[in-house]
Design a protein around this motif. Structure first.
Motif, PDB file in Angstrom:
ATOM      1  N   ILE A  72     -20.088   8.126  -1.166  1.00 23.72           N
ATOM      2  CA  ILE A  72     -18.789   7.462  -1.216  1.00 23.72           C
ATOM      3  C   ILE A  72     -18.939   6.049  -1.756  1.00 23.72           C
ATOM      4  O   ILE A  72     -18.169   5.609  -2.605  1.00 23.72           O
ATOM      5  N   LEU A 101     -10.813  14.983  -4.990  1.00 22.28           N
ATOM      6  CA  LEU A 101     -10.718  15.303  -3.557  1.00 22.28           C
ATOM      7  C   LEU A 101     -10.810  16.811  -3.317  1.00 22.28           C
ATOM      8  O   LEU A 101     -11.379  17.266  -2.334  1.00 22.28           O
ATOM      9  N   MET A 118     -13.091   8.721 -13.659  1.00 25.39           N
ATOM     10  CA  MET A 118     -12.485   7.799 -12.705  1.00 25.39           C
ATOM     11  C   MET A 118     -12.288   6.419 -13.331  1.00 25.39           C
ATOM     12  O   MET A 118     -11.278   5.761 -13.092  1.00 25.39           O
ATOM     13  N   MET A 173     -15.975   5.349  -7.044  1.00 23.63           N
ATOM     14  CA  MET A 173     -16.676   6.289  -7.912  1.00 23.63           C
ATOM     15  C   MET A 173     -16.785   5.775  -9.339  1.00 23.63           C
ATOM     16  O   MET A 173     -17.752   6.076 -10.039  1.00 23.63           O
ATOM     17  N   PHE A 230     -11.517   5.938  -3.105  1.00 26.55           N
ATOM     18  CA  PHE A 230     -12.589   6.831  -3.575  1.00 26.55           C
ATOM     19  C   PHE A 230     -12.762   6.718  -5.078  1.00 26.55           C
ATOM     20  O   PHE A 230     -13.868   6.589  -5.584  1.00 26.55           O
ATOM     21  N   ALA A 231     -11.646   6.786  -5.787  1.00 27.93           N
ATOM     22  CA  ALA A 231     -11.705   6.760  -7.243  1.00 27.93           C
ATOM     23  C   ALA A 231     -12.275   5.432  -7.723  1.00 27.93           C
ATOM     24  O   ALA A 231     -13.116   5.385  -8.622  1.00 27.93           O
ATOM     25  N   TRP A 279       1.948  13.150  -1.998  1.00 28.18           N
ATOM     26  CA  TRP A 279       1.306  11.837  -2.109  1.00 28.18           C
ATOM     27  C   TRP A 279       1.883  11.042  -3.282  1.00 28.18           C
ATOM     28  O   TRP A 279       2.209   9.868  -3.155  1.00 28.18           O
ATOM     29  N   PHE A 300      -7.454  11.700  -9.428  1.00 27.32           N
ATOM     30  CA  PHE A 300      -7.911  11.358  -8.069  1.00 27.32           C
ATOM     31  C   PHE A 300      -7.994  12.616  -7.198  1.00 27.32           C
ATOM     32  O   PHE A 300      -8.966  12.842  -6.486  1.00 27.32           O
ATOM     33  N   ILE A 313       0.836  -1.205   0.000  1.00 32.83           N
ATOM     34  CA  ILE A 313       0.000   0.000   0.000  1.00 32.83           C
ATOM     35  C   ILE A 313       0.871   1.254   0.000  1.00 32.83           C
ATOM     36  O   ILE A 313       0.640   2.181  -0.781  1.00 32.83           O
ATOM     37  N   TYR A 314       1.892   1.279   0.856  1.00 37.91           N
ATOM     38  CA  TYR A 314       2.711   2.486   0.969  1.00 37.91           C
ATOM     39  C   TYR A 314       3.473   2.775  -0.322  1.00 37.91           C
ATOM     40  O   TYR A 314       3.774   3.923  -0.616  1.00 37.91           O
ATOM     41  N   ALA A 372      -1.991   3.481   6.220  1.00 35.81           N
ATOM     42  CA  ALA A 372      -2.407   2.834   4.978  1.00 35.81           C
ATOM     43  C   ALA A 372      -3.679   3.479   4.445  1.00 35.81           C
ATOM     44  O   ALA A 372      -3.805   3.737   3.245  1.00 35.81           O
ATOM     45  N   PHE A 399      -4.714   6.525   5.027  1.00 30.60           N
ATOM     46  CA  PHE A 399      -4.328   7.864   4.588  1.00 30.60           C
ATOM     47  C   PHE A 399      -3.750   7.823   3.164  1.00 30.60           C
ATOM     48  O   PHE A 399      -4.082   8.637   2.318  1.00 30.60           O
ATOM     49  N   VAL A 400      -2.914   6.828   2.916  1.00 29.62           N
ATOM     50  CA  VAL A 400      -2.280   6.730   1.603  1.00 29.62           C
ATOM     51  C   VAL A 400      -3.247   6.234   0.538  1.00 29.62           C
ATOM     52  O   VAL A 400      -3.263   6.717  -0.586  1.00 29.62           O
ATOM     53  N   PHE A 401      -4.083   5.284   0.914  1.00 32.22           N
ATOM     54  CA  PHE A 401      -4.848   4.593  -0.127  1.00 32.22           C
ATOM     55  C   PHE A 401      -6.236   5.189  -0.357  1.00 32.22           C
ATOM     56  O   PHE A 401      -6.916   4.821  -1.303  1.00 32.22           O
ATOM     57  N   LEU A 402      -6.654   6.118   0.519  1.00 30.66           N
ATOM     58  CA  LEU A 402      -7.987   6.691   0.392  1.00 30.66           C
ATOM     59  C   LEU A 402      -8.286   7.279  -0.993  1.00 30.66           C
ATOM     60  O   LEU A 402      -9.342   6.995  -1.557  1.00 30.66           O
ATOM     61  N   PRO A 403      -7.367   8.080  -1.567  1.00 30.45           N
ATOM     62  CA  PRO A 403      -7.667   8.628  -2.892  1.00 30.45           C
ATOM     63  C   PRO A 403      -7.954   7.537  -3.922  1.00 30.45           C
ATOM     64  O   PRO A 403      -8.833   7.699  -4.768  1.00 30.45           O
ATOM     65  N   VAL A 404      -7.232   6.409  -3.809  1.00 30.72           N
ATOM     66  CA  VAL A 404      -7.449   5.327  -4.764  1.00 30.72           C
ATOM     67  C   VAL A 404      -8.792   4.648  -4.508  1.00 30.72           C
ATOM     68  O   VAL A 404      -9.540   4.344  -5.441  1.00 30.72           O
TER      69      VAL A 404
END
Lengths: 312, 272
Positions: free
Chosen positions: B45, A146, B241, B32, B28-29, A185, A142, A127-128, B19, B21-26
């Motif tokens: 959402i 947001l 998206m 969507m 959501f997309a 990001w 993306f 993930i990271y 994780a 925090f990092v992966f949220l944008p993905v």
């Protein structure tokens, strides 16, 4: 020892020298042969363009980019008196200042927690590092969502908290910060991978002996992890600075340099000057400035790095 | 060594929060891309109805398959070119001794300090002069040689024992044969690392394809996505998206498969 034997030895010596000389010549030839594809490509697409850019920066050009009039340093005078280019330089420096520490610190935190031996750690590492596999174009899409003023995630949270909405990409106060956040990001993935690789190559005996001495977690972090990781940290910082100066895609997708040139970073400025306004001369002058900045940055970092970095 | 329970809990909490925090944008997309436009407008959402319409529309509106194919061809060209040329160069730097080798080595390092973005104008003119705008070679040529790849492979080649070279010399094996039959097979892991890295970077290129393509027959999927995004109005977010997912998923899979190799290889090539 008889004379004949000495002569023979001498003769052998001469033969040997000859062979060696021949061998060296052949090695030079072969070396150049092995290197020639790279040298040729670098000459055409790296060195020649560099020289040509400097050359173009002393000329006015027509729309096709052919030189028409030698103007000496006039293009440089133009760009350094142009408020738009000066703004672009300031924005770029601010952008570097916003993105580089952010990227390195967050990636370092992720790398430290992802370096623990826990069940399922592979999943977290995946993930990271994921943003490394996501292109600038996709990532920009993306983040555009947001940042969306009405349906975007950030503004919905602000509304939930009873706060005013923010024009993330349209408010001059916020645009550069928003682009910086999305850039951090995008860069985390690569930086994280390098730092994790660095952490994993640290000798575990160092930690074991520190454990025997009863050292605490943060003591070990400060006294073992960070110093041993300094070559990797140094490398990712250099790369991040250079990347920040070269940022283009997210600007083109998210803000087009706006609002009021607030996010008109230097590469975007060059692009616009050359391929929208067809001012190849001034665009080249800007490119030379970019080149010099990156050169100076690299040299400074290497000088600092030599002193500060701990190599094994 | 056993970890205390409290430390474990703290670590997992940190890991999960980061994780997300990092992966949220993905995420959501991703969600969507399966939403109808009403849900998107309402700012939901999770889609109330899951639909593939957005994907169908994205492929209808743009020749996405053609774009994907273009990206694939260009990325493969760049990847293969980089593998061949940088392994040849790395071989010369490790196994051949000749005058001027160090100078050439510094020249290679020098190329890393010249950003492509700063020399984009002459490069554009060169490719246009060669009539290569809107062609695959025009898109790939400037990226076929790589100093980074050369360093990475040089690092691996240096670890091959010298005795092996001596033995092969006695057996009468020449440099090129040694390069092909001994060095390349030993360095397989590093070659794979470089292959993944160069493919990823090529697939994700933005500025150069934007400049050097003017029509759909050669356009890459990244520029396709830009087109899709700039055509869209606010109620079509799902389609954009879906397009972004189509662009990002191939490289994400490649990254996940090659993550371990990349992590090791990049650190080694970059640092020593």
């Amino acid at each position: 020892m008889n004379i004949e034997a000495t002569m023979k030895a001498e003769h052998n010596q001469i033969q040997y020298e000859k062979v060696k000389k021949y061998q060296r010549k052949m090695d030079l030839l072969k070396g150049l042969l092995f290197l020639s594809p790279s040298i040729l490509l670098f000459s055409i697409f790296v060195f020649y363009p560099m020289v040509r850019t400097v050359y173009l920066s002393f000329f006015l050009t027509n729309q096709a980019g052919a030189t028409t009039l030698f103007v000496g340093l006039e293009n440089y005078k133009d760009i350094f008196t142009s408020p738009i280019f000066m703004k672009s330089l300031t924005s770029t420096l601010l952008f570097v200042l916003y993105t580089v520490p952010g990227t390195v610190i967050i990636s370092l935190l992720f790398a430290v927690i992802a370096n623990e031996k826990l069940k399922g750690i592979g999943f977290f590492r995946m993930i990271y590092s994921s943003s490394m596999g996501i292109s600038v174009a996709a990532a920009s899409v993306f983040w555009m969502f947001l940042f969306h003023p009405s349906i975007g995630f950030f503004n919905k949270i602000l509304v939930q908290l009873g706060l005013d909405k923010i024009g993330w990409l349209t408010d001059p106060e916020w645009a550069l910060i928003s682009v910086s956040i999305s850039t951090i990001w995008m860069n985390i993935g690569f930086t994280f991978l390098i730092l994790l690789g660095g952490l994993q190559s640290i000798d575990s005996h160092l930690y074991e002996s520190a454990d025997i001495d009863g050292a605490g977690y943060f003591y070990k972090l400060r006294r073992i992890t960070i110093p041993m990781l300094s070559p990797s940290l140094f490398f990712v910082t250099t790369i991040s600075v250079i990347n920040a100066f070269q940022t283009f895609g997210q600007i083109d997708m998210l803000t087009k340099g706006g609002p009021v040139n607030e996010t008109n970073l230097i590469v975007y400025s060059i692009y616009r000057e050359a391929f929208v306004n067809y001012q190849y001369g001034t665009a080249s002058a800007q490119a030379v400035v970019l080149f010099i900045i990156i050169l100076v940055m690299t040299v400074i970092q290497f000088k600092l790095g030599e002193r500060k970095v701990h190599y094994q | 060594m056993m970890m205390s329970l409290s430390k474990k809990v703290t670590l997992y909490t940190l890991l999960i929060i980061s994780a997300l925090f990092v992966f949220l944008p993905v995420i959501f997309a991703f969600l969507m891309s399966f939403m109808n436009s009403q849900d998107a407008m309402m700012g939901k959402i999770i889609p109330s109805v899951w639909t593939l319409d957005n994907y169908v529309k994205a492929f209808e509106r743009l020749p996405l398959l053609q774009f994907l194919l273009n990206s694939l061809i260009i990325s493969l060209l760049i990847m293969i070119g980089q593998l061949i040329f940088s392994s040849l160069a790395a071989y010369a730097f490790v196994f051949l001794e000749f005058k001027g080798r160090d100078f050439l080595f510094y020249l290679f390092i020098g190329t890393m300090m010249i950003p492509f973005e700063a020399s984009i104008i002459p490069n554009f003119q060169t490719i246009r002069g060669l009539n290569l705008i809107d062609t695959y070679p025009g898109l790939a040529l400037p990226f076929l040689a790589t100093a980074f790849g050369t360093f990475l492979l040089r690092q691996t080649f240096k670890q091959i024992p010298k005795e092996l070279k001596e033995a092969s010399e006695i057996a009468g094996i020449g440099h090129f044969k040694y390069y092909l039959t001994v060095v390349l097979p030993i360095a397989k892991t590093s070659l794979v690392t470089l292959a993944i890295y160069s493919f990823l970077s090529a697939w994700n290129m933005y500025l150069w394809p934007l400049l050097s393509t003017t029509n759909d027959t050669v356009r890459t999927v990244q520029i396709g996505l830009k087109q899709l995004q700039s055509q869209e109005t606010v109620n079509q977010w799902g389609v954009v998206m879906a397009g972004a997912m189509v662009v990002a998923i191939p490289t994400m899979i490649l990254l996940f498969l090659g993550q371990k190799k990349l992590q090791k290889g990049l650190a080694e090539g970059a640092l020593k």
